[in-house]
Each structure stands twice: as C-alpha cells, then as structure tokens.
Design a protein around this motif. Sequence first.
Motif, PDB file in Angstrom:
ATOM      1  N   VAL A  38       0.866  -1.178   0.000  1.00 54.73           N
ATOM      2  CA  VAL A  38       0.000   0.000   0.000  1.00 54.73           C
ATOM      3  C   VAL A  38       0.907   1.234   0.000  1.00 54.73           C
ATOM      4  O   VAL A  38       1.627   1.470   0.977  1.00 54.73           O
ATOM      5  CB  VAL A  38      -0.943   0.014   1.216  1.00 54.73           C
ATOM      6  CG1 VAL A  38      -1.791   1.292   1.209  1.00 54.73           C
ATOM      7  CG2 VAL A  38      -1.828  -1.230   1.231  1.00 54.73           C
ATOM      8  N   GLU A  39       0.871   2.008  -1.073  1.00 55.67           N
ATOM      9  CA  GLU A  39       1.745   3.168  -1.189  1.00 55.67           C
ATOM     10  C   GLU A  39       1.345   4.252  -0.194  1.00 55.67           C
ATOM     11  O   GLU A  39       0.180   4.627  -0.095  1.00 55.67           O
ATOM     12  CB  GLU A  39       1.685   3.727  -2.612  1.00 55.67           C
ATOM     13  CG  GLU A  39       2.767   4.762  -2.904  1.00 55.67           C
ATOM     14  CD  GLU A  39       2.785   5.162  -4.367  1.00 55.67           C
ATOM     15  OE1 GLU A  39       3.827   4.999  -5.017  1.00 55.67           O
ATOM     16  OE2 GLU A  39       1.720   5.625  -4.856  1.00 55.67           O
ATOM     17  N   ILE A  40       2.325   4.751   0.564  1.00 51.85           N
ATOM     18  CA  ILE A  40       2.052   5.811   1.537  1.00 51.85           C
ATOM     19  C   ILE A  40       2.802   7.100   1.196  1.00 51.85           C
ATOM     20  O   ILE A  40       2.508   8.146   1.780  1.00 51.85           O
ATOM     21  CB  ILE A  40       2.432   5.356   2.964  1.00 51.85           C
ATOM     22  CG1 ILE A  40       3.893   4.911   3.031  1.00 51.85           C
ATOM     23  CG2 ILE A  40       1.509   4.224   3.422  1.00 51.85           C
ATOM     24  CD1 ILE A  40       4.363   4.526   4.422  1.00 51.85           C
ATOM     25  N   ASP A  41       3.746   7.022   0.261  1.00 53.81           N
ATOM     26  CA  ASP A  41       4.462   8.227  -0.181  1.00 53.81           C
ATOM     27  C   ASP A  41       5.029   7.961  -1.569  1.00 53.81           C
ATOM     28  O   ASP A  41       5.878   7.085  -1.741  1.00 53.81           O
ATOM     29  CB  ASP A  41       5.576   8.584   0.797  1.00 53.81           C
ATOM     30  CG  ASP A  41       6.141   9.974   0.538  1.00 53.81           C
ATOM     31  OD1 ASP A  41       6.524  10.266  -0.623  1.00 53.81           O
ATOM     32  OD2 ASP A  41       6.232  10.763   1.501  1.00 53.81           O
ATOM     33  N   ALA A  42       4.552   8.723  -2.552  1.00 57.52           N
ATOM     34  CA  ALA A  42       4.987   8.510  -3.927  1.00 57.52           C
ATOM     35  C   ALA A  42       6.308   9.191  -4.236  1.00 57.52           C
ATOM     36  O   ALA A  42       7.011   8.823  -5.183  1.00 57.52           O
ATOM     37  CB  ALA A  42       3.910   9.020  -4.899  1.00 57.52           C
ATOM     38  N   ILE A  43       6.677  10.182  -3.438  1.00 56.46           N
ATOM     39  CA  ILE A  43       7.902  10.937  -3.686  1.00 56.46           C
ATOM     40  C   ILE A  43       9.110  10.276  -3.037  1.00 56.46           C
ATOM     41  O   ILE A  43      10.188  10.161  -3.643  1.00 56.46           O
ATOM     42  CB  ILE A  43       7.767  12.381  -3.171  1.00 56.46           C
ATOM     43  CG1 ILE A  43       6.525  13.049  -3.780  1.00 56.46           C
ATOM     44  CG2 ILE A  43       9.034  13.164  -3.490  1.00 56.46           C
ATOM     45  CD1 ILE A  43       6.549  13.107  -5.289  1.00 56.46           C
ATOM     46  N   LEU A  44       8.962   9.790  -1.811  1.00 55.25           N
ATOM     47  CA  LEU A  44      10.106   9.251  -1.070  1.00 55.25           C
ATOM     48  C   LEU A  44      10.834   8.127  -1.807  1.00 55.25           C
ATOM     49  O   LEU A  44      12.068   8.224  -1.927  1.00 55.25           O
ATOM     50  CB  LEU A  44       9.642   8.836   0.330  1.00 55.25           C
ATOM     51  CG  LEU A  44      10.747   8.419   1.315  1.00 55.25           C
ATOM     52  CD1 LEU A  44      11.814   9.465   1.473  1.00 55.25           C
ATOM     53  CD2 LEU A  44      10.137   8.032   2.646  1.00 55.25           C
ATOM     54  N   PRO A  45      10.258   7.058  -2.304  1.00 57.32           N
ATOM     55  CA  PRO A  45       8.899   6.542  -2.142  1.00 57.32           C
ATOM     56  C   PRO A  45       8.827   5.620  -0.916  1.00 57.32           C
ATOM     57  O   PRO A  45       9.843   5.259  -0.344  1.00 57.32           O
ATOM     58  CB  PRO A  45       8.699   5.744  -3.420  1.00 57.32           C
ATOM     59  CG  PRO A  45      10.059   5.200  -3.723  1.00 57.32           C
ATOM     60  CD  PRO A  45      11.051   6.230  -3.258  1.00 57.32           C
ATOM     61  N   ALA A  46       7.604   5.189  -0.561  1.00 62.23           N
ATOM     62  CA  ALA A  46       7.421   4.271   0.561  1.00 62.23           C
ATOM     63  C   ALA A  46       6.091   3.551   0.418  1.00 62.23           C
ATOM     64  O   ALA A  46       5.123   4.104  -0.114  1.00 62.23           O
ATOM     65  CB  ALA A  46       7.465   5.031   1.886  1.00 62.23           C
ATOM     66  N   ALA A  47       6.071   2.290   0.911  1.00 63.91           N
ATOM     67  CA  ALA A  47       4.835   1.498   0.870  1.00 63.91           C
ATOM     68  C   ALA A  47       4.799   0.567   2.067  1.00 63.91           C
ATOM     69  O   ALA A  47       5.812  -0.051   2.426  1.00 63.91           O
ATOM     70  CB  ALA A  47       4.743   0.701  -0.422  1.00 63.91           C
ATOM     71  N   ASN A  48       3.636   0.505   2.712  1.00 62.98           N
ATOM     72  CA  ASN A  48       3.436  -0.475   3.773  1.00 62.98           C
ATOM     73  C   ASN A  48       3.341  -1.876   3.156  1.00 62.98           C
ATOM     74  O   ASN A  48       2.756  -2.051   2.079  1.00 62.98           O
ATOM     75  CB  ASN A  48       2.162  -0.183   4.553  1.00 62.98           C
ATOM     76  CG  ASN A  48       2.295   1.029   5.455  1.00 62.98           C
ATOM     77  OD1 ASN A  48       3.402   1.462   5.774  1.00 62.98           O
ATOM     78  ND2 ASN A  48       1.160   1.585   5.868  1.00 62.98           N
TER      79      ASN A  48
END
Length: 294
Positions: free
Chosen positions: A38-48
């Motif tokens: 589940v993407e939580i930040d598209a810029i960093l990026p990061a996903a749970n």
Amino acid sequence: MSFFEDIAAALDAEGIESRVNDDVMFVPITSDLEIQFVEIDAILPAANVYIAAADVDEDDEDFEAVLVSVAFSVEDAVEAVDRHIATDQVVTVLRDLLEGTDERIAGLEFAQDDFNPNLVVAEVANDSELRVLVETVDGIPSAVVRFVAFDFNEEAIEDAEDEAIFNLWETDDALLIGSDEQLSLAASGEAGLTGPVIEVPAETLELGTYTDFDRLFDVLSLVFDQALDWEAQLVAFDGDEYDEPDVYDIFGEDDGDGDDSYRLDFDEDSVELEDDAVSEGTDGHEEADVKSGE
C-alpha cells in the motif's frame, strides 16, 4: 515509472506475478496467502507491506491484513517478497513432515523439537533418531538431515544417573528435606532442584543439506530403509566380546604364561648351552659358558 511499476518489473524478472488495483499491489505467495503493498508516499517513495489471506473481499468482517514491514525502495519490496516466499516454503515442508502427507515418509513419525520449532525428530531403528532442520539460509529454504545413533550402555547410564542424583542431593537445598521429597522435587523441578542430565554417547551421520524438497523426501525414505544397518555400524563395539589377535605369538611358540609370554628371562648367573647347541668358536673348543652381564 511509478513505484509500483518499478516493483512489478523487478518481480517479473524473478518470475513472480503481481497485480495492481487502485493504490494496492497484490503479490500471491500461495493459494491462501498474498503480500499487499500500500503506497504511503509517492515521492520518497514508501509502501506499507502486509500479509493477508488471498481472494478475500475487503468488506468481509473476517478480513485481516497484518503489517509486517515498510518498503522504501524496489530492493526492499523484492526482498520482502522473497523472504515471505521462503518462510512459507519452510512452514509447508515442516507441516508435511509433521503430518506425514507424503507417502514416501509413511513409516516415519516426526515430532517438533521442544526448543527449536524448525527442528523435527523421528525415532528410527532401535536407539536412533532422524533429525531434519528446516530453515532459511541466505534467503534460501534449506533442510539439513542428520542420523544420530545412540550407544545405550545401560550399566554406564545407571552409574551416571546415580552419580548425578548424589551430586544433586549434596546441594544445600536438598539436604534440608527428606529423601522422598528429594525424589519428588527432582522429578518436578520445583524448589530450585532439577533432575539429573545424563549424556548418552552418540554417533552422527551427516546426510546432507537440501534445497530440492522433492529430493529431500526421497532421501528420508532411504534413511528409513537403512536405519537398522547404519545403527549397527555406528554404535561402539563391546571390547569384552572382541577377540584381539595375539600380535606377540608370531611364531606360534608362546609358552602360555599369560601377559608375560612374550618376555625372555635369563638365569641370574649363567646359561649353559647344550652340546648340540654350541657354536664352535675360532679356538675349536666344544664347550662354552655364557656369563650374565659379561
């Protein structure tokens, strides 16, 4: 490319399928389990990263996804998938061993070790064990197989038990109670007393490490067939029943006097040689005396 597209491309390169629905990526692990990103930040990026039951409606009241990690890169995401696939393979093999689902191990009854859940043990032959350790090594599910033959010398074990119990009763706590209470407490482990630990001599036969689990079950089937023969060859022989060859009687002329039969004893004063055993010296004499020490 988006974060999910990068992850999908990397998984596809390893032959792992994935699909994206809205803001969630689904990666099937088995028919029953899947990994969800589940993407939580598209810029960093990061996903749970979640582990969830596969093919379950999100509106289902019994639906439950468990957060297990967070991926901050494509490498993190691929590593999470590989780790959970490996873990599932380990769990599956352990379950197959414990439940005996494969007919090749129908004669083996495995039980899980009390201290290591990744180790299963089956009793084989008369006094031997087949041990299979299934775990992930460097990200690869592997099974280590060992055959352990115990040398049960009942008299030696009884002596060791007696000594261990004596040492146990010599403790300050044990001296404060009666013998019956000592036996009861030693067996139960209460009041700070623990039962004696007896080490039984054993020989171990290393049977290899396997990443091909189909071959693993072939090997376990062979172990069951060979267990009695291996046990007989591994346990120590009884020295009292072993006739040691007499290395001293090389000419078959020992006098039968036991351990001293190979020793040569001379008279303290002299040894007279018989006439027919006298070597004729250079002076032509037919008689000679051999003096001890001269």
